[in-house]
Design an enzyme around this catalytic site. Structure first.
Site, PDB file in Angstrom:
ATOM      1  N   LYS A 153       0.853  -1.190   0.000  1.00 53.16           N
ATOM      2  CA  LYS A 153       0.000   0.000   0.000  1.00 53.16           C
ATOM      3  C   LYS A 153       0.888   1.238   0.000  1.00 53.16           C
ATOM      4  O   LYS A 153       1.478   1.608   1.000  1.00 53.16           O
ATOM      5  CB  LYS A 153      -0.924   0.055   1.224  1.00 53.16           C
ATOM      6  CG  LYS A 153      -2.004   1.125   0.993  1.00 53.16           C
ATOM      7  CD  LYS A 153      -2.461   1.870   2.238  1.00 53.16           C
ATOM      8  CE  LYS A 153      -1.649   3.047   2.662  1.00 53.16           C
ATOM      9  NZ  LYS A 153      -1.699   4.239   1.798  1.00 53.16           N
ATOM     10  N   GLY A 159       7.240   4.794   8.077  1.00 57.35           N
ATOM     11  CA  GLY A 159       6.499   6.053   8.119  1.00 57.35           C
ATOM     12  C   GLY A 159       6.702   6.737   9.451  1.00 57.35           C
ATOM     13  O   GLY A 159       7.731   6.546  10.107  1.00 57.35           O
ATOM     14  N   SER A 160       5.715   7.496   9.857  1.00 60.17           N
ATOM     15  CA  SER A 160       5.880   8.319  11.065  1.00 60.17           C
ATOM     16  C   SER A 160       5.755   7.470  12.324  1.00 60.17           C
ATOM     17  O   SER A 160       5.089   6.429  12.334  1.00 60.17           O
ATOM     18  CB  SER A 160       4.823   9.411  11.071  1.00 60.17           C
ATOM     19  OG  SER A 160       3.532   8.837  11.072  1.00 60.17           O
ATOM     20  N   THR A 161       6.368   7.944  13.375  1.00 55.73           N
ATOM     21  CA  THR A 161       6.316   7.252  14.664  1.00 55.73           C
ATOM     22  C   THR A 161       4.872   7.188  15.161  1.00 55.73           C
ATOM     23  O   THR A 161       4.440   6.173  15.715  1.00 55.73           O
ATOM     24  CB  THR A 161       7.238   7.962  15.672  1.00 55.73           C
ATOM     25  OG1 THR A 161       8.586   7.781  15.198  1.00 55.73           O
ATOM     26  CG2 THR A 161       7.132   7.384  17.066  1.00 55.73           C
ATOM     27  N   GLU A 162       4.127   8.244  14.913  1.00 56.65           N
ATOM     28  CA  GLU A 162       2.733   8.289  15.364  1.00 56.65           C
ATOM     29  C   GLU A 162       1.898   7.162  14.719  1.00 56.65           C
ATOM     30  O   GLU A 162       1.189   6.417  15.417  1.00 56.65           O
ATOM     31  CB  GLU A 162       2.171   9.649  14.960  1.00 56.65           C
ATOM     32  CG  GLU A 162       0.849   9.977  15.555  1.00 56.65           C
ATOM     33  CD  GLU A 162       0.257  11.212  14.858  1.00 56.65           C
ATOM     34  OE1 GLU A 162       1.012  11.946  14.189  1.00 56.65           O
ATOM     35  OE2 GLU A 162      -0.960  11.388  14.979  1.00 56.65           O
ATOM     36  N   GLU A 211       9.765   0.873  10.698  1.00 60.93           N
ATOM     37  CA  GLU A 211      10.884   1.803  10.435  1.00 60.93           C
ATOM     38  C   GLU A 211      10.294   3.191  10.564  1.00 60.93           C
ATOM     39  O   GLU A 211       9.515   3.614   9.710  1.00 60.93           O
ATOM     40  CB  GLU A 211      11.413   1.635   9.003  1.00 60.93           C
ATOM     41  CG  GLU A 211      11.882   0.256   8.656  1.00 60.93           C
ATOM     42  CD  GLU A 211      13.294  -0.015   9.096  1.00 60.93           C
ATOM     43  OE1 GLU A 211      13.873   0.846   9.819  1.00 60.93           O
ATOM     44  OE2 GLU A 211      13.824  -1.073   8.754  1.00 60.93           O
ATOM     45  N   CYS A 271      14.291   9.779   6.556  1.00 62.48           N
ATOM     46  CA  CYS A 271      14.196   9.368   7.967  1.00 62.48           C
ATOM     47  C   CYS A 271      15.548   9.468   8.654  1.00 62.48           C
ATOM     48  O   CYS A 271      15.618   9.716   9.850  1.00 62.48           O
ATOM     49  CB  CYS A 271      13.627   7.966   8.057  1.00 62.48           C
ATOM     50  SG  CYS A 271      14.450   6.843   6.947  1.00 62.48           S
ATOM     51  N   GLU A 292      10.862  15.848  14.830  1.00 59.19           N
ATOM     52  CA  GLU A 292      11.272  15.558  13.465  1.00 59.19           C
ATOM     53  C   GLU A 292      10.553  16.517  12.514  1.00 59.19           C
ATOM     54  O   GLU A 292       9.326  16.587  12.502  1.00 59.19           O
ATOM     55  CB  GLU A 292      10.910  14.119  13.106  1.00 59.19           C
ATOM     56  CG  GLU A 292      11.371  13.770  11.708  1.00 59.19           C
ATOM     57  CD  GLU A 292      11.017  12.350  11.319  1.00 59.19           C
ATOM     58  OE1 GLU A 292       9.873  11.958  11.509  1.00 59.19           O
ATOM     59  OE2 GLU A 292      11.914  11.657  10.813  1.00 59.19           O
TER      60      GLU A 292
END
Ligand code: NAP
Ligand code: MG
Length: 482
Positions: free
Chosen positions: A180, A233-236, A255, A289, A385
């Site tokens: 995706k 992608g993002s940590t969130e 990651e 990243c 970030e």
């Protein structure tokens, strides 16, 4: 655009292209102009169900997991070759959709993706277990088996390459996968799907669903027949994926983001360190990243370094990504540009602006390479970030100081160390909690070398032997000998 042969508006699963069941589509935008490129299908839960069913069938009934490693390797190698043969088209598509400079998509993204498929083709017939000496009259051995149906959820900053980092090892190990791509950059994954069909992967082995993270991504994460999710992608969002995966106890590898320290000691080769600092933060518009977004500089060389750094930043102005000389393109979207500009405003109120600090032009999403000096590690621009071309310069006095500041972040993806003292280089490299440490270089990668995060930068290692471990289960088999 007419020569770019993608299958717009459709989803790939079960070896065929399908409209979204709801008929929904969304537009992908060219970030250099802000204009739409084409429509892609917006997959919903029904489409996810159909794609997962196809991937599961290919895994449980199809030839792929049972095929010899040699034969899987041939498919992977062919896909690598097809990427190389279609290099120009794929690179143009990636540049159009993401704004990444054509010199990078041509020389980095596409060839690295081709190499990655070939590297993991090499693994496909070398995945095996061990025989283990155990007590009693038993033969005990292990088998490494594919996990099953995998979902690869991909960010927009390296759309083709991140899809490849997940697909290549998963396929080598005999899994099936649904990719995706990010909504901002769906086109290269569709092209990759088309090339995978040409390469001869059996139906249902390589599937591509375009659609929103909240709906299509989440449905993949929640689906009981998806056995593993690999996310970049993002940590969130990583946190959400981990929580949602708990329900079905999926295997998860993440990651995530970073706030990587790039440490320059006074005994470093100054010109090399400045080049490394510039590449560290401005390569890929800082949408990286591993961006070396905190430049830690030993106090005694601060002024000399700043002069060179500011001069270098001024030369890295963003421009038309289709110009082969352009090294820095636009940011990926208007929304992301606004986020970056907001951080720049915060920086102006916290620290001293030394370079850049503005949007460039008013068409497309270009932002000047920006450097803040006099930053403390507690400031917002040193903690959060930004994922854009914004560098925070922080000074330190001793190696202990440098290591303490470097480690004082929730992230742990990467770090750089610049020094001519080999002992200091290794000692500092050992003490920084990060998945990758570069010494006297920055942002180098190879498909043979493991990559991933410590702390809130995620877990699991992609690439190399480690990626095969990520996409296999270990089975222990006991055989009575008497
Ligand atoms: P993102 O919002 O986390 O999105 C990444 C992917 O996740 C996209 O495909 C997105 O789909 C999907 N997604 C969003 N919400 C989801 C949900 N609830 N469930 C399932 N999937 C969901 O990140 P981004 O803005 O695209 O990328 C920038 C971030 O990625 C940065 O923070 C950066 O540090 C990180 N990153 C990390 C690495 C690494 O290797 N560690 C590499 C690249 C980027 P939509 O696009 O449809 O929202
Ligand atoms: Mg786009």
């Amino acid at each position: 655009m007419s020569e770019l042969q993608v299958a717009p508006g459709r989803l790939l699963y079960g070896g065929e292209w399908h409209e979204a069941k709801s008929g929904r589509t969304f537009e992908s935008v060219n970030p250099s102009t802000g204009k739409p490129i084409t429509k892609v299908a917006g997959a919903g839960r029904d489409d996810v169900d159909a794609a997962v069913a196809a991937a599961l069938k290919a895994f449980t009934e199809g030839a792929w997991p049972k095929m010899s490693g040699d034969d899987r390797a041939k498919c992977l190698w062919r896909l690598g070759d097809l990427l190389e043969q279609n290099k120009e088209e794929v690179a143009r598509l990636e540049t159009l959709d993401s704004g990444k400079p054509i010199r990078d998509t041509t020389n980095v993204d596409v060839p690295y993706a081709a190499d990655c498929f070939r590297y993991f083709a090499g693994w496909a017939n070398k995945i095996h277990g061990e025989t283990i000496p155990v007590k009693g009259p038993f033969l005990n051995y292990t088998r490494r088996e594919p996990v099953g149906v995998c979902a690869g959820i991909i960010p927009w900053n390296f759309p083709l390459l991140m899809a490849t980092w997940k697909l290549a090892p998963a396929l080598a190990a005999g899994n099936t996968m649904i990719v995706k791509p990010a909504s901002q950059t769906p086109l290269s994954a569709l092209k990759l799907g088309q090339l995978a069909l040409e390469a001869g992967f059996p139906p249902g082995v390589v599937n591509v669903l375009t659609g929103s993270g909240g709906e299509c991504g989440m449905a993949l994460v929640r689906h009981p027949s998806v056995h593993k999710v690999a996310f970049t992608g993002s940590t969130e969002v990583g946190r959400t994926i981990m929580k949602e995966s708990a329900e079905t106890l999926k295997r998860v590898s993440l990651e995530l983001g970073g706030k990587s320290p790039n440490i320059v000691f006074a005994d470093a080769n100054l010109d090399g360190a400045v080049r490394g600092a510039l590449i560290g933060i401005f390569y890929n518009m800082g949408e990286l990243c591993t961006a070396g977004s905190r430049l830690l500089v030993e106090e005694s060389i601060h002024d000399a370094l700043m002069d060179k750094l500011v001069a270098g930043a001024a030369k890295m102005q963003p421009g038309d990504p289709f110009d082969p000389k352009t090294r820095v393109g636009p940011l990926v979207s208007e929304e992301h540009m606004k986020t970056v500009l907001r951080y720049i405003d915060i920086g102006k109120s916290e620290a001293r602006l030394a370079a850049g600090g503005e949007r460039k032009g008013n068409q497309g999403y270009f932002v000047q390479p920006t450097v803040f000096d006099g930053v403390s590690n507690q400031m917002t621009i040193a903690r959060e970030e930004i994922f854009g071309p914004v560098l925070a310069v922080i000074t330190f006095k001793t190696p202990e100081d440098a290591v303490r500041i470097a480690a004082d972040t929730p992230y742990g993806l990467a770090a750089g160390v610049w020094t001519r003292d080999v002992g200091k280089a290794h000692a500092v490299a050992a003490r920084i909690p990060a998945g990758t440490v570069w010494v006297n270089t920055y942002n180098v990668f190879d498909q043979a070398s493991p990559f991933g995060g410590y702390k809130q930068s995620g877990f699991g290692r992609e690439m190399g032997r480690h990626a095969i471990e990520l996409y296999t289960e270990t089975k222990s088999v006991w055989v009575a000998l008497d």
